[in-house]
Design an enzyme around this catalytic site. Structure first.
Site, PDB file in Angstrom:
ATOM      1  CE1 TYR A  59     -20.753  -7.111  32.780  1.00 60.60           C
ATOM      2  CE2 TYR A  59     -20.578  -7.623  30.438  1.00 60.60           C
ATOM      3  CZ  TYR A  59     -20.289  -7.925  31.762  1.00 60.60           C
ATOM      4  OH  TYR A  59     -19.546  -9.033  32.055  1.00 60.60           O
ATOM      5  CE  LYS A 106      -5.028  -5.017   1.998  1.00 59.41           C
ATOM      6  NZ  LYS A 106      -4.528  -3.694   1.584  1.00 59.41           N
TER       7      LYS A 106
HETATM    8  C1  LIG Z   1      -5.301  -3.316   0.435  1.00 56.49           C
HETATM    9  C2  LIG Z   1      -4.683  -2.886  -0.832  1.00 56.49           C
HETATM   10  C3  LIG Z   1      -5.297  -3.178  -2.063  1.00 56.49           C
HETATM   11  C4  LIG Z   1      -6.696  -3.727  -2.152  1.00 56.49           C
HETATM   12  O1  LIG Z   1      -7.581  -2.662  -1.857  1.00 56.49           O
HETATM   13  P1  LIG Z   1      -9.165  -2.820  -1.876  1.00 56.49           P
HETATM   14  O2  LIG Z   1      -9.667  -1.450  -1.590  1.00 56.49           O
HETATM   15  O3  LIG Z   1      -9.491  -3.783  -0.774  1.00 56.49           O
HETATM   16  O4  LIG Z   1      -9.567  -3.334  -3.196  1.00 56.49           O
HETATM   17  C5  LIG Z   1      -4.598  -2.886  -3.227  1.00 56.49           C
HETATM   18  N1  LIG Z   1      -3.376  -2.291  -3.181  1.00 56.49           N
HETATM   19  C6  LIG Z   1      -2.778  -1.961  -2.012  1.00 56.49           C
HETATM   20  C7  LIG Z   1      -1.454  -1.301  -2.040  1.00 56.49           C
HETATM   21  C8  LIG Z   1      -3.414  -2.225  -0.808  1.00 56.49           C
HETATM   22  O5  LIG Z   1      -2.819  -1.884   0.343  1.00 56.49           O
END
Ligand SMILES: *Cc1c(COP(=O)(O)O)cnc(C)c1O
Length: 347
Positions: A244, A35
């Site tokens: 800045y 993702k």
């Molecule tokens: C993002 C996510 C994962 C992966 O989690 P990590 O902590 O990055 O390994 C797995 N399952 C769901 C439902 C998630 O939202």
């Protein structure tokens, strides 16, 4: 070249997938979460490298993210969508052959009415109260769902990165209560859950951050490296200020390097005055505020200023950098942005 260089080591990524895969039994499938554009590192390239390493099932957050992954992988591997079947997703799910993880009776109804016979899974809420059917909701539709041969029943742990947290056992019990005795593949664990041990593995694990070199997978190999070119250097006399707000003042004659990279590149402003960059193994403190495109660094102690300074490197991984900025490795990676020259190695 004016931009920073983000180097992504696809061999390290594949090695992390294999290492996480080895932590569960041979009967447990290890999927891959890609993702948010593969945690900022490029979903297509990342997915292809992981498929080559052996991953057969991939997860994205929303159906829109499925396109890049499907294009990269072709028709075989399964691509699952955590947000399920949202209104307006039907065509995308069908065209890209995505498997939604249905989160509610409303989504279940939408799915069976608009795409009868199309693969799906179900996400259950075991206590995180974020996504998924609640136990009572699940009980009301379980029989119907099971008659439709779901691909997967899944849930997600809220505190898996804290092995001693009481929520882990509570969620495990709740998930088992909802799914024991049903003849459907099950998944509970992301990276943190894999490390909790075999009780948490079920039929499929879904690591994300550990693949990309982040905690809580301490044994991970670093995947991302960032070098920022030095655009200019200057000598300051005692009392002169930098950047800045003039928030950093030379306490003695100083040598300042201005490097290309800033908060528009995910090198967030909270790193101002706290983070360090590296000349090889030698740390150099950020002097003053991080601006949109530039960071100023105190290099007074270096005999020679290199052509580029590293902000992600073996000496400083994503979690070390995140810690200095008061955030987590996940946020550093997914914030990196589009301006870097991206180099992929290995794979
Ligand atoms: C993002 C996510 C994962 C992966 O989690 P990590 O902590 O990055 O390994 C797995 N399952 C769901 C439902 C998630 O939202």
């Amino acid at each position: 070249m004016g931009t920073g260089t983000l180097t992504i080591d696809l061999d390290a990524l594949a090695a992390n997938w294999r290492a996480l895969d080895r932590l569960s039994a041979d009967t447990v499938e290890t999927a891959a979460v890609v993702k948010a554009d593969g945690y900022g590192l490029g979903a297509g390239r990342v997915a292809r490298a992981l498929a080559k390493a052996g991953a057969r099932r991939f997860f994205v957050a929303v159906a829109e993210e499925g396109a890049a992954v499907r294009n990269a992988l072709g028709p075989g591997p399964e691509i699952c969508v955590f947000s399920g079947h949202m209104a307006g997703d039907t065509e995308m799910l069908q065209d890209l052959q995505l498997t939604p993880m249905l989160n509610s009776v409303e989504q279940l109804t939408r799915h069976v009415e608009s795409l009868p016979g199309h693969a799906f899974g179900v996400q259950l809420d075991s206590g995180m109260n974020r996504l998924g059917m609640e136990p009572a909701e699940w009980a009301s539709v379980a029989e119907l769902v099971l008659s439709l041969a779901p691909r997967l029943l899944m849930s997600h742990l809220a505190c898996a990165d804290e092995p001693d947290h009481e929520a882990n056992a509570r969620q495990l019990a709740a998930f088992r209560e909802m799914t024991d005795g049903l003849n459907v593949p099950r998944s509970l664990s992301a990276t943190g859950g894999i490390l909790l041990g075999p009780d948490y593995h079920f039929d499929l694990t879904r690591p994300g951050i550990g693949l990309y070199g982040g905690l809580p997978f301490e044994a991970a190999q670093p995947v991302a490296r960032i070098a920022l070119p030095v655009i200019q250097t200057r000598e300051l006399t005692e009392g002169e200020a930098v950047g800045y707000g003039c928030s950093w003042t030379a306490q003695a004659p100083a040598h300042i390097a201005t490097i290309s990279g800033g908060y528009a590149d995910g090198l967030i402003r909270a790193m101002s005055g706290k983070a360090q960059v590296f000349a090889g193994d030698t740390p150099c403190p950020v002097a003053g505020r991080v601006s949109m495109d530039l960071i100023t660094v105190d290099v007074s102690h270096l005999n020679e200023v290199p052509a580029a300074l590293d902000i992600l490197c073996p000496a400083q991984g994503v979690d070390a950098l995140a810690e200095m900025a008061g955030t987590i490795g996940y946020e550093i990676l997914t914030s990196l942005g589009a301006r870097y020259a991206r180099r992929y190695t290995g794979g």
